[in-house]
Design a protein around this motif. Structure first.
Motif, PDB file in Angstrom:
ATOM      1  N   TRP A  29       0.877  -1.175   0.000  1.00  0.00           N
ATOM      2  CA  TRP A  29       0.000   0.000   0.000  1.00  0.00           C
ATOM      3  C   TRP A  29       0.908   1.217   0.000  1.00  0.00           C
ATOM      4  O   TRP A  29       1.464   1.569   1.042  1.00  0.00           O
ATOM      5  CB  TRP A  29      -0.857   0.037   1.255  1.00  0.00           C
ATOM      6  N   ILE A  35      -8.751   2.025   1.402  1.00  0.00           N
ATOM      7  CA  ILE A  35      -9.956   1.308   0.952  1.00  0.00           C
ATOM      8  C   ILE A  35     -11.096   1.670   1.895  1.00  0.00           C
ATOM      9  O   ILE A  35     -10.918   1.666   3.123  1.00  0.00           O
ATOM     10  CB  ILE A  35      -9.688  -0.216   0.833  1.00  0.00           C
ATOM     11  N   ASP A  40     -15.303  -8.362   2.760  1.00  0.00           N
ATOM     12  CA  ASP A  40     -14.414  -8.976   1.774  1.00  0.00           C
ATOM     13  C   ASP A  40     -15.128  -9.920   0.804  1.00  0.00           C
ATOM     14  O   ASP A  40     -14.515 -10.404  -0.144  1.00  0.00           O
ATOM     15  CB  ASP A  40     -13.254  -9.693   2.484  1.00  0.00           C
ATOM     16  N   VAL A  54      -5.205 -11.059   8.059  1.00  0.00           N
ATOM     17  CA  VAL A  54      -4.254 -10.035   7.597  1.00  0.00           C
ATOM     18  C   VAL A  54      -3.048 -10.032   8.533  1.00  0.00           C
ATOM     19  O   VAL A  54      -3.209  -9.907   9.752  1.00  0.00           O
ATOM     20  CB  VAL A  54      -4.882  -8.617   7.612  1.00  0.00           C
ATOM     21  N   TYR A  56       0.428  -8.082   9.398  1.00  0.00           N
ATOM     22  CA  TYR A  56       1.128  -6.823   9.118  1.00  0.00           C
ATOM     23  C   TYR A  56       2.631  -7.073   9.087  1.00  0.00           C
ATOM     24  O   TYR A  56       3.194  -7.643  10.014  1.00  0.00           O
ATOM     25  CB  TYR A  56       0.739  -5.772  10.151  1.00  0.00           C
ATOM     26  N   PHE A  69      -6.437   0.535  10.376  1.00  0.00           N
ATOM     27  CA  PHE A  69      -7.533  -0.363  10.012  1.00  0.00           C
ATOM     28  C   PHE A  69      -8.694  -0.091  10.967  1.00  0.00           C
ATOM     29  O   PHE A  69      -8.479   0.049  12.172  1.00  0.00           O
ATOM     30  CB  PHE A  69      -7.030  -1.806  10.171  1.00  0.00           C
ATOM     31  N   TYR A 107     -10.975 -12.295  10.644  1.00  0.00           N
ATOM     32  CA  TYR A 107     -12.401 -11.999  10.765  1.00  0.00           C
ATOM     33  C   TYR A 107     -13.184 -12.716   9.678  1.00  0.00           C
ATOM     34  O   TYR A 107     -12.599 -13.146   8.675  1.00  0.00           O
ATOM     35  CB  TYR A 107     -12.658 -10.483  10.713  1.00  0.00           C
ATOM     36  N   HIS A 115     -15.272  -3.149   7.196  1.00  0.00           N
ATOM     37  CA  HIS A 115     -14.038  -2.514   7.660  1.00  0.00           C
ATOM     38  C   HIS A 115     -13.464  -1.585   6.592  1.00  0.00           C
ATOM     39  O   HIS A 115     -13.935  -1.584   5.448  1.00  0.00           O
ATOM     40  CB  HIS A 115     -13.016  -3.586   8.053  1.00  0.00           C
ATOM     41  N   THR A 127       1.442  -5.749   3.759  1.00  0.00           N
ATOM     42  CA  THR A 127       0.632  -6.773   4.425  1.00  0.00           C
ATOM     43  C   THR A 127       0.703  -8.088   3.667  1.00  0.00           C
ATOM     44  O   THR A 127       0.953  -8.119   2.465  1.00  0.00           O
ATOM     45  CB  THR A 127      -0.859  -6.375   4.486  1.00  0.00           C
ATOM     46  N   THR A 129      -2.056 -10.825   3.130  1.00  0.00           N
ATOM     47  CA  THR A 129      -3.478 -11.051   3.394  1.00  0.00           C
ATOM     48  C   THR A 129      -3.902 -12.363   2.759  1.00  0.00           C
ATOM     49  O   THR A 129      -3.602 -12.627   1.592  1.00  0.00           O
ATOM     50  CB  THR A 129      -4.303  -9.885   2.824  1.00  0.00           C
ATOM     51  N   TRP A 131      -7.202 -15.099   2.186  1.00  0.00           N
ATOM     52  CA  TRP A 131      -8.626 -15.376   2.300  1.00  0.00           C
ATOM     53  C   TRP A 131      -8.818 -16.886   2.273  1.00  0.00           C
ATOM     54  O   TRP A 131      -8.131 -17.598   1.524  1.00  0.00           O
ATOM     55  CB  TRP A 131      -9.395 -14.714   1.156  1.00  0.00           C
ATOM     56  N   PHE A 347      -3.327  -2.646  -4.360  1.00  0.00           N
ATOM     57  CA  PHE A 347      -4.007  -1.451  -3.869  1.00  0.00           C
ATOM     58  C   PHE A 347      -3.160  -0.192  -4.002  1.00  0.00           C
ATOM     59  O   PHE A 347      -3.613   0.880  -3.712  1.00  0.00           O
ATOM     60  CB  PHE A 347      -4.361  -1.613  -2.383  1.00  0.00           C
TER      61      PHE A 347
END
Ligand code: AKG
Ligand code: FE2
Length: 351
Positions: A29, A35, A40, A54, A56, A69, A107, A115, A127, A129, A131, A347
């Protein structure tokens, strides 16, 4: 790391089924990236996402400014990213739907966890990240391993490194946050980003299809101003990666050692222009395309240097594969994946 996070998510959320990793993103980023409020799984093509983790990789106020965040509801409301410490461990205040760990925020990917991330105002926020999905047909390994094995085959046949690109995602669409998902707007992020950096996209066959996932795998060329650049890219993701690499390296060091005398460019013909415009009209309908990437700096462009970048990038991007091959021959083929390192800057508004 992926497996440990997946197991932790399964444990924390009491999953009675095994999850698959749907997507792994190493995300940069840059200054200007942000964002707005979202969940998501908020687009039809993201519905398979059930959980997010996520991690960091660097820290707020040390490596970057901004980039906080926020959860819209529940506690905690705001999280200041801090580079992770040793292991994933759940703090006592984990709730049913949100779990804050020492080095990962986890989450559920649905609307219970709306978020946002504040704009990064200085530095670069990094990050990792992931899913996760209940739906095993969305297992990213199942897509990646055949591609990497193919490269292994190429390599063992002494063919040039079939370096990339691995499709990070079949869908990389951008929609404005307030727009409902039925509207026929949006644009492909790769196209949008290339466009913002001053490039058009040329498919010699024309579009033939309005199905982006088909088109995105086709070879293509870049155009700049009135000129078509000679180099044929494996697909649009490959082109974007080379362009980003070019600007990154040029900003840092100014040139490439293997720079050729003149990068080949030809004047665009009428019919080539028509094809370029056709692609734009199909995949970049959204009027917001310019504003999303508004903070992009314009850099000067040299076709000779760019030509140098295309080959330099191949060497650069081959090293993960080479080291993967080395390791796989030492026996841990199933445990090593290099997806994330091939995909960054999604992003980032800088490139
Ligand atoms: O990087 C973060 O803190 C969250 C990222 C996020 O919301 C997303 O990628 O959907
Ligand atoms: Fe998110």
């Amino acid at each position: 790391m992926q497996d440990r996070l997946k197991e932790k998510v399964e444990e924390v959320f009491g999953c009675e089924y095994e999850l698959v990793t749907e997507f792994t993103g190493l995300i940069s980023w840059c200054k200007g990236a942000s964002i707005g409020w979202h969940s998501d799984d908020n687009r039809p093509y993201l519905r398979q996402r059930d959980f997010t983790a996520v991690c960091y990789l660097n820290s707020y106020q040390k490596d970057f400014e901004g980039g906080l965040f926020h959860f819209q509801d529940g506690e905690p409301k705001t999280i200041a990213p801090l580079a992770g410490v040793s292991s994933v461990s759940v703090l006592p205040y984990d709730s049913l739907f949100i779990s804050i760990c020492m080095d990962a925020v986890m989450y559920t990917a649905d609307s219970r966890n709306t978020h946002s991330v504040d704009e990064v105002t200085d530095g670069e926020r990094l990050t990792l990240t992931l899913w996760f999905s209940r739906d095993s047909s969305h297992d990213e390994d199942a897509k990646l391993i055949p591609l990497l094995s193919e490269s292994l085959l190429h390599k063992s046949n002494n063919m040039p490194c079939s370096f990339l690109p691995l499709p990070a995602s079949d869908n990389m669409y951008w929609y404005s946050p307030n727009q409902d998902s039925h509207q026929d707007f949006g644009f492909d992020i790769r196209l949008g980003r290339l466009h913002a950096l001053g490039f058009d996209v040329y498919y010699s066959q024309g579009t033939r299809t309005s199905d982006l996932s088909e088109l995105q795998m086709e070879p293509m060329q870049l155009a700049r101003g009135n000129h078509l650049l000679d180099h044929k890219f494996v697909n649009i993701l490959h082109a974007l990666q080379v362009v980003q690499f070019y600007f990154w390296k040029v900003c840092k060091s100014g040139t490439f050692t293997n720079e050729v005398q003149s990068g080949k460019v030809v004047q665009l013909s009428q019919s080539q222009w028509k094809k370029i415009i056709e692609v734009k009209s199909v995949f970049m309908k959204d009027p917001n395309v310019k504003t999303v990437f508004r903070s992009l700096e314009q850099h000067s462009f040299g076709s000779a240097t760019f030509s140098g970048a295309t080959t330099a990038w191949e060497d650069y991007s081959c090293w993960p594969l080479d080291s993967w091959l080395l390791r796989s021959s030492q026996g841990d083929l199933n445990r090593t994946k290099y997806h994330g390192c091939l995909y960054s800057g999604f992003f980032s508004q800088k490139f």
